[in-house]
Enzyme design. Structure first.
Site: not given
Ligand code: LLP
Length: 427
Positions: A281, A317, A348
């Site tokens: 992601g 974040r 706020c």
């Molecule tokens: N696959 C699954 C099952 C996931 O839950 C996630 C992310 C990904 C793939 C992708 O992960 P990435 O490649 O993006 O690290 N909001 C948080 C990150 C939450 C990730 C949730 N799951 C942040 O802003 O750091």
């Protein structure tokens, strides 16, 4: 990102001009960067095998145009909700390139997967039984993986470490064989995959290699009980260098070098050849995007605050994970830093701080602050808190630029609210 004539550019576009044209706050995404990132990860994996699939984690940035950019490159998607399923299909992704993930799916979610022919990563025995019943009602077979909890410690923020034994995700390794046995006995469910995801913003490839080892081990065990595996999905999680000067983040090649040999050699030993699926992601979209936020005022208090028009309503974040995003004064990008500033949003809450104690050029009302690397979990985690309509999103691509989401208005805030019958007329 580049600096030209003192201004920050994203691709061919001057951020200061974009801010003037579309207003602030404003998200701007460079399509070329997403394409480049996708092609790099694909090339890195392709050095080892052609039997892989890249499922973009749609939660990182769910704008339809971003999904379309990736669909046109051949990506599938890790989808986590009915909304993500529908957006991914609308974007042109093929149902067989999607995996419906999540630890808490409703029967309606399961029915949607069955109806659209989308594979499901099942997260509990209860869900397995419900899915078998739902698929039975529809008279259609559904292919599944189980999400394995690999019980791995990973070096990242605790809120985004998902493969620990103590998280809500996945089926403990000790129960996983029973899960496959039960799936084999289901009338409408066919187990064909194995899935895990160990966490996010991981800046070391070693945990991915360990996860791959666990997956190969489990793959062997489930093969022994008669499961014919067609894919092994090791999730996403590769981090990016948010501190552009200080962080060292492994590239896609390093990631592939750590994971692919473990998987390929392991599977060869087992004599099976499922595809390898990955779910990046952040690493595909984070560095494609800036959040441009206008300076409303500057205040000298116990420290010097820059009060801007975007807060954790638009970029959660820093407030949620103490995350670091580089800050650039977009209209004075090559001026020397002279002063420490803390960038504070309009919400706020004391915690509404986008960046703390950053050395910047002198800042004044009307300046445009760019928050870098905001393309992953930026807009997608935004809210309307404090009744602030969400800002627009622009996509640039070479010389082209266009809105990919208009800004919300107060009418949009009101659009879903219903007047109560007993509030009509005088009190
Ligand atoms: N696959 C699954 C099952 C996931 O839950 C996630 C992310 C990904 C793939 C992708 O992960 P990435 O490649 O993006 O690290 N909001 C948080 C990150 C939450 C990730 C949730 N799951 C942040 O802003 O750091």
């Amino acid at each position: 990102m580049q600096v030209r004539d003192g201004h920050l550019y994203i691709g061919a576009h001057d951020c200061t001009s974009l801010a003037a044209e579309f207003g602030t706050p404003l998200y701007v995404t460079d399509e070329g960067r997403i394409q480049e990132n996708f092609r790099r990860v694909r090339a890195a994996l392709a050095r080892y095998s052609s039997a892989f699939r890249i499922l973009y984690a749609a939660k990182a940035n769910g704008n339809l145009s971003v999904l379309q950019t990736l669909a046109r490159e051949g990506a599938g998607a890790d989808v986590f909700s009915a909304g993500e399923v529908q957006l991914a299909l609308l974007a042109g992704m093929r149902p067989e390139y999607l995996l419906f993930n999540g630890s808490s799916k409703s029967r309606a979610d399961l029915a949607l997967a069955v109806e659209r022919g989308i594979r499901v990563s099942v997260d509990s025995f209860d869900e397995l039984r419900q899915l078998d019943a739902v698929a039975g009602d529809a008279g259609r077979e559904v292919e599944i993986s189980f999400r394995v909890n690999p019980a791995l410690e990973v070096p990242t923020h605790p809120k985004i470490a998902t493969g620990l034994a103590t998280t809500k995700f996945g089926i403990p390794a000790g129960q996983i064989l029973d899960a496959y046995r039960e799936a084999l006995s289901c009338a409408y469910v066919r187990p064909v995959g194995l899935h895990c995801h160990i966490g996010s913003q991981i800046l070391d490839v070693e945990p991915f290699a360990r996860a791959a080892e666990v997956m190969v081990r489990v793959a062997g065990a489930v093969t022994d009980i008669g499961v014919d595996l067609s894919f092994l999905d090791i999730g996403g999680g590769l981090g990016i260098p948010y501190r552009r000067d200080a962080d060292s983040a492994p590239g896609f090649e390093e990631y592939a070098d750590a994971v692919m040999p473990v998987v390929l050699e392991g599977l060869a030993e087992l004599g099976i050849s499922p595809e390898l699926w990955v779910e990046p992601g952040r690493s595909l979209v984070a560095d494609s995007t800036v959040l441009l936020t206008g300076v409303n005022s500057v205040k000298s208090a116990h420290k010097r605050f820059v009060n801007v028009d975007a807060g954790f309503n638009l970029l959660l974040r820093p407030a949620m994970y103490d995350s670091y995003h580089e800050v650039v004064v977009a209209n004075r990008a090559d001026a020397p830093p002279v002063q420490e500033y803390t960038i504070a949003g309009p919400i706020c809450e004391t915690g509404d701080i986008l960046a703390t104690d950053r050395m910047l050029p002198a800042v004044e009302e009307g300046d445009v602050i760019a928050m870098l690397d905001a393309g992953a979990y930026g807009f997608s985690m935004s809210s309307q808190y404090n009744s602030r309509p969400r800002c627009p999103e622009v996509m640039v691509s070479g010389e082209r630029k266009a809105l990919m989401r208009r800004g919300e208005t107060v009418d949009d805030l009101l659009a879903t609210m219903e007047p109560l019958p007993w509030h009509q007329g005088a009190p």
